[in-house]
Design a protein around this motif. Structure first.
Motif, mmCIF file in Angstrom:
data_model
loop_
_atom_site.group_PDB
_atom_site.id
_atom_site.type_symbol
_atom_site.label_atom_id
_atom_site.label_comp_id
_atom_site.label_asym_id
_atom_site.label_seq_id
_atom_site.Cartn_x
_atom_site.Cartn_y
_atom_site.Cartn_z
ATOM 1 N N GLN A 4 -103.599 -50.527 45.146
ATOM 2 C CA GLN A 4 -102.430 -49.827 44.618
ATOM 3 C C GLN A 4 -102.474 -49.944 43.099
ATOM 4 O O GLN A 4 -102.689 -51.029 42.579
ATOM 5 N N LEU A 5 -102.270 -48.838 42.404
ATOM 6 C CA LEU A 5 -102.128 -48.945 40.956
ATOM 7 C C LEU A 5 -100.656 -49.224 40.664
ATOM 8 O O LEU A 5 -99.796 -49.077 41.534
ATOM 9 N N ASN A 6 -100.383 -49.644 39.435
ATOM 10 C CA ASN A 6 -99.024 -50.057 39.081
ATOM 11 C C ASN A 6 -98.199 -48.863 38.579
ATOM 12 O O ASN A 6 -98.454 -48.372 37.473
ATOM 13 N N PRO A 7 -97.205 -48.400 39.356
ATOM 14 C CA PRO A 7 -96.428 -47.223 38.919
ATOM 15 C C PRO A 7 -95.653 -47.483 37.630
ATOM 16 O O PRO A 7 -95.221 -46.553 36.960
ATOM 17 N N ARG A 8 -95.458 -48.775 37.288
ATOM 18 C CA ARG A 8 -94.781 -49.100 36.021
ATOM 19 C C ARG A 8 -95.761 -49.458 34.918
ATOM 20 O O ARG A 8 -95.346 -49.853 33.811
ATOM 21 N N GLY A 9 -97.046 -49.336 35.194
ATOM 22 C CA GLY A 9 -98.061 -49.620 34.175
ATOM 23 C C GLY A 9 -97.971 -48.616 33.045
ATOM 24 O O GLY A 9 -97.464 -47.514 33.217
ATOM 25 N N ASP A 10 -98.473 -49.013 31.868
ATOM 26 C CA ASP A 10 -98.418 -48.113 30.704
ATOM 27 C C ASP A 10 -99.803 -47.664 30.260
ATOM 28 O O ASP A 10 -99.976 -47.179 29.146
ATOM 29 N N VAL A 54 -102.771 -50.999 34.701
ATOM 30 C CA VAL A 54 -103.306 -49.645 34.926
ATOM 31 C C VAL A 54 -102.402 -48.833 35.854
ATOM 32 O O VAL A 54 -102.138 -49.222 36.992
ATOM 33 N N HIS A 55 -101.943 -47.702 35.337
ATOM 34 C CA HIS A 55 -101.043 -46.777 36.028
ATOM 35 C C HIS A 55 -101.821 -45.659 36.705
ATOM 36 O O HIS A 55 -101.474 -45.199 37.787
ATOM 37 N N SER A 56 -102.889 -45.188 36.027
ATOM 38 C CA SER A 56 -103.652 -44.080 36.585
ATOM 39 C C SER A 56 -105.092 -44.130 36.086
ATOM 40 O O SER A 56 -105.368 -44.679 35.015
ATOM 41 N N ALA A 77 -109.483 -46.768 45.243
ATOM 42 C CA ALA A 77 -108.244 -46.713 44.454
ATOM 43 C C ALA A 77 -107.809 -45.251 44.372
ATOM 44 O O ALA A 77 -108.644 -44.350 44.499
ATOM 45 N N PRO A 78 -106.511 -45.010 44.140
ATOM 46 C CA PRO A 78 -106.072 -43.628 43.951
ATOM 47 C C PRO A 78 -106.531 -43.126 42.575
ATOM 48 O O PRO A 78 -106.121 -43.670 41.558
ATOM 49 N N ALA A 101 -98.092 -37.468 32.980
ATOM 50 C CA ALA A 101 -97.060 -37.900 32.031
ATOM 51 C C ALA A 101 -96.766 -39.374 32.289
ATOM 52 O O ALA A 101 -96.861 -39.844 33.423
ATOM 53 N N GLY A 102 -96.430 -40.098 31.243
ATOM 54 C CA GLY A 102 -96.031 -41.492 31.440
ATOM 55 C C GLY A 102 -96.773 -42.464 30.554
ATOM 56 O O GLY A 102 -96.222 -42.908 29.537
ATOM 57 N N PRO A 103 -98.048 -42.775 30.885
ATOM 58 C CA PRO A 103 -98.721 -43.835 30.139
ATOM 59 C C PRO A 103 -98.800 -43.546 28.635
ATOM 60 O O PRO A 103 -99.188 -42.451 28.224
ATOM 61 N N ALA A 104 -98.464 -44.556 27.831
ATOM 62 C CA ALA A 104 -98.497 -44.400 26.375
ATOM 63 C C ALA A 104 -99.820 -44.860 25.795
ATOM 64 O O ALA A 104 -100.112 -44.642 24.621
ATOM 65 N N ILE A 105 -100.614 -45.529 26.644
ATOM 66 C CA ILE A 105 -101.905 -46.068 26.203
ATOM 67 C C ILE A 105 -103.003 -45.432 27.047
ATOM 68 O O ILE A 105 -102.865 -45.326 28.271
ATOM 69 N N VAL A 106 -104.067 -44.984 26.380
ATOM 70 C CA VAL A 106 -105.212 -44.430 27.122
ATOM 71 C C VAL A 106 -106.456 -45.241 26.770
ATOM 72 O O VAL A 106 -106.756 -45.455 25.590
#
Ligand code: CTP
Ligand code: MG
Length: 231
Positions: A4-10, A54-56, A77-78, A101-106
């Motif tokens: 599972q990735l973290n849906p609250r990850g940035d 990690v969110h995505s 992983a998804p 949309a969402g993560p502020a860090i890539v």
């Protein structure tokens, strides 16, 4: 089991994996070549997915392998899989365009650095979170470096104390990487190089021996050894 990735990850991680692996020799695209029985890309994505921030994850796959890569990674992983481009930079740009949309860090991470540990992902992300627009993991240069001319005659010895070997994952504030790719004129092999051209300061953090890039057959043998000895 699928992580599972973290849906609250940035953090979103881009994984350019569309290269052919010419220097590794004949065979399947490099990201699909086996290391201890599993494709390099599977090793890489599994470790990324273990990093708590990690969110995505977006993978740029060889065009002919997009469906196969999606099926390969589904149990790991998804991930989102997009077709890569002719150069690494275009593969990164294709993956960047697919970040939700969402993560502020890539972070941008080579599939070929299959054993980069989750802790390295976290340390690069943490340095971006702490305020650096661009962050690269580096190692000191251990060999003596000479500058030579076209006839292989030595012009001089470079002071290695001021040199660093650069790895991935490289981390960026999302807007910084997006702007650098939008402005990119010539192809570079490294994303920090693109943001440098924009005048953005790039911060170094300690890299990891495990984040070696599998480029030649020797590297594959070394990576097999590292895995077998649990390092
Ligand atoms: N890459 C990519 N798209 C390309 C070229 C490279 O996504 N058009 C990726 C590779 O899959 C690899 C990473 O960028 O994960 C680093 O590139 P490199 O180690 O040079 O891999 P290859 O280009 O596959 O290898 P070679 O240069 O030996 O052909
Ligand atoms: Mg290449």
């Amino acid at each position: 089991m699928t992580a599972q990735l973290n849906p609250r990850g940035d953090v979103a991680v881009l994984v350019p994996a569309a290269g052919s692996g010419v220097r590794l020799g004949p065979g399947r695209p490099k990201a699909l070549r086996l290391l201890a029985g599993e494709p390099l890309l599977v090793h890489a994505v599994r470790r990324l997915a273990e990093a708590p921030s990690v969110h995505s994850i977006v993978v740029a796959a060889p065009v002919a392998e997009v469906t196969a890569v999606g099926e390969l990674l589904a149990p790991v992983a998804p991930v989102t899989v997009v077709p890569g481009g002719a150069e690494r930079q275009s593969s990164v740009a294709a993956a960047l365009a697919a970040v939700p949309a969402g993560p502020a860090i890539v972070l941008v991470h080579d599939a070929a650095r299959a054993l980069a540990p989750p802790a390295l992902v976290e340390s690069v992300a943490a340095a971006v979170r702490a305020g650096h627009d661009a962050v690269i993991p580096v190692l000191p240069v251990v060999d003596t470096i000479k500058e030579v001319d076209g006839d292989e005659m030595v012009l001089g010895t470079v002071d290695r104390a001021a040199l660093r070997v650069v790895q991935t994952p490289q981390g960026f504030r999302r807007e910084v990487l997006t702007a650098a790719h939008a402005a990119a004129a010539d192809a570079l092999t490294d994303d920090a190089g693109l943001v440098e051209k924009q005048g953005v300061p790039v911060h170094c953090v300690p890299g990891s021996e495990q984040a070696l890039k599998v480029t030649r057959p020797f590297d594959l043998a070394l990576a097999e050894h590292l895995l077998a000895t649990g390092r």
